[in-house]
Design a protein around this motif. Structure first.
Motif, PDB file in Angstrom:
ATOM      1  N   PRO A  57       0.889  -1.408   0.148  1.00 28.21           N
ATOM      2  CA  PRO A  57       0.019  -0.309   0.262  1.00 28.21           C
ATOM      3  C   PRO A  57       0.399   1.165  -0.055  1.00 28.21           C
ATOM      4  O   PRO A  57       1.746   1.100   0.768  1.00 28.21           O
ATOM      5  N   ARG A  58       0.752   2.342  -0.773  1.00 27.35           N
ATOM      6  CA  ARG A  58       1.126   3.119  -0.854  1.00 27.35           C
ATOM      7  C   ARG A  58       0.826   4.648   0.113  1.00 27.35           C
ATOM      8  O   ARG A  58      -0.334   4.848   0.199  1.00 27.35           O
ATOM      9  N   ARG A  59       1.741   5.460   0.443  1.00 26.69           N
ATOM     10  CA  ARG A  59       1.520   6.333   1.067  1.00 26.69           C
ATOM     11  C   ARG A  59       0.694   7.154   0.843  1.00 26.69           C
ATOM     12  O   ARG A  59       0.981   7.817  -0.155  1.00 26.69           O
ATOM     13  N   LYS A  60      -0.397   8.225   1.525  1.00 25.36           N
ATOM     14  CA  LYS A  60      -0.870   9.014   1.097  1.00 25.36           C
ATOM     15  C   LYS A  60      -0.404  10.472   1.433  1.00 25.36           C
ATOM     16  O   LYS A  60      -0.141  10.125   2.855  1.00 25.36           O
ATOM     17  N   ILE A  61      -0.379  11.309   0.482  1.00 26.49           N
ATOM     18  CA  ILE A  61       0.220  12.739   0.490  1.00 26.49           C
ATOM     19  C   ILE A  61      -1.070  13.616   0.948  1.00 26.49           C
ATOM     20  O   ILE A  61      -2.260  14.101  -0.140  1.00 26.49           O
ATOM     21  N   THR A  62      -1.034  14.269   1.676  1.00 23.29           N
ATOM     22  CA  THR A  62      -2.298  15.097   2.362  1.00 23.29           C
ATOM     23  C   THR A  62      -1.592  16.484   1.572  1.00 23.29           C
ATOM     24  O   THR A  62      -0.934  16.661   0.369  1.00 23.29           O
ATOM     25  N   ALA A  63      -3.278  17.141   1.789  1.00 20.95           N
ATOM     26  CA  ALA A  63      -3.294  18.732   1.189  1.00 20.95           C
ATOM     27  C   ALA A  63      -1.952  18.919   1.622  1.00 20.95           C
ATOM     28  O   ALA A  63      -0.934  20.184   0.920  1.00 20.95           O
TER      29      ALA A  63
END
Length: 338
Positions: A57-63
């Motif tokens: 699972p890829r790490r999600k980048i926040t705004a």
């Protein structure tokens, strides 16, 4: 007991053929005179196939993190994607994801090469721009030399290569394999030259003046009318062979003196439109990473490329001078690009 030898490529091919003929693993072992367990292990591994890669699972980048990355990219020109993300304390992001994110807000670029400009240089560039602001630049002959090597710069030798194809071999020779020194000029919509400097000649004041005599004056300037010669302004940069007392006095004897010889600010190739002509010619002769085997072949390529430059392209370059002068003044003598 010594370690058993691995199956050779020939033996593996024979095993596949025997299996297709319906032979058992035991019979194949006897035919190849190999251990039965070795044959069975090869057959089992072949039937299992390759294991599927498990996607992590890829790490999600926040705004908020995206804004931090954008600010870091602006503050760290030419930094790697890893350095940019580390400066933002963002970890665990694979390279492919980092590059995909940066591609939306930045570009991969090389550092620009430009001459150093100090305070004195900038003041002289401003003074030059003010002096020639009302000049009719259609009367100015812009001149310069260009050296072209057989190998051309490595930066021109890039392009797409189809899958399964190998990149062509690129020769590496000392000093780029040698090169040709070319002189040319542009005025209004006309190209003067190009003329080739004799191989092995180092341009000092004497050889430079002799070169102008044999090429520019005898082959082009002599044919012009008296009114043209009266109004023409000759431009050259501040190379030692150009700006020496010997060259200045020699040009004066030819009638090119005072207002007919343009003064030139230091460290200012960005103000000379012929530099753009050199870029056009080099781009043409360097297509597909082309290299040359002789000095004559590269010279012929330069001449052919120069002939393909039409009058409208040259006119566009010479007419750009008014804008260049205004840009110099607007940037207070700073570098304006080409």
């Amino acid at each position: 007991m010594g370690q058993k030898k691995d199956l050779t490529g020939s033996e593996k091919s024979k095993i596949v053929r025997y299996l297709a003929e319906g032979c058992s693993s035991l019979k194949i072992a006897k035919l190849l005179k190999r251990d039965h367990q070795t044959i069975k292990r090869f057959i089992q591994n072949s039937q299992q196939g390759r294991k599927k890669r498990v996607e992590k699972p890829r790490r999600k980048i926040t705004a908020h993190e995206l804004r931090k990355v954008k600010r870091a990219a602006a503050k760290m020109p030419l930094a790697t994607s890893l350095a940019i993300f580390q400066s933002c304390n963002i970890t665990g992001v694979p390279k492919s994801t980092r590059c995909a994110i940066l591609r939306d807000m930045a570009k991969v670029r090389k550092a620009e090469r430009r001459p150093p400009l100090n305070k004195t240089h900038k003041l002289k560039r401003q003074d030059w721009a003010k002096k020639y602001l009302k000049t009719d630049f259609s009367k100015v002959l812009w001149t310069d030399e260009m050296r072209v090597s057989l190998d051309m710069p490595d930066g021109w030798a890039r392009g797409w290569i189809g899958k399964g194809q190998r990149a062509p071999v690129r020769l590496r020779r000392q000093q780029g394999g040698g090169g040709v020194l070319v002189w040319a000029g542009i005025i209004k919509d006309e190209l003067v030259g190009p003329f080739r400097v004799e191989d092995g000649v180092k341009l000092n004041s004497q050889s430079y003046c002799q070169f102008l005599e044999d090429t520019f004056f005898k082959q082009w300037y002599r044919k012009k009318s008296a009114s043209f010669k009266k109004n023409m302004i000759f431009m050259q940069d501040n190379a030692p062979s150009h700006a020496s007392k010997y060259s200045t006095a020699w040009l004066a004897r030819k009638g090119i003196k005072e207002g007919k010889l343009m003064t030139w600010p230091p460290c200012s190739p960005d103000l000379n439109p012929i530099e753009n002509l050199w870029s056009i010619i080099k781009c043409e002769i360097s297509k597909e990473g082309k290299q040359y085997t002789s000095l004559n072949s590269v010279w012929e390529a330069v001449v052919a490329a120069a002939r393909n430059v039409d009058g409208e392209q040259i006119k566009t370059l010479t007419e750009s001078m008014d804008g260049r002068l205004l840009s110099v003044l607007a940037k207070k003598g700073g570098y304006i690009g080409r």
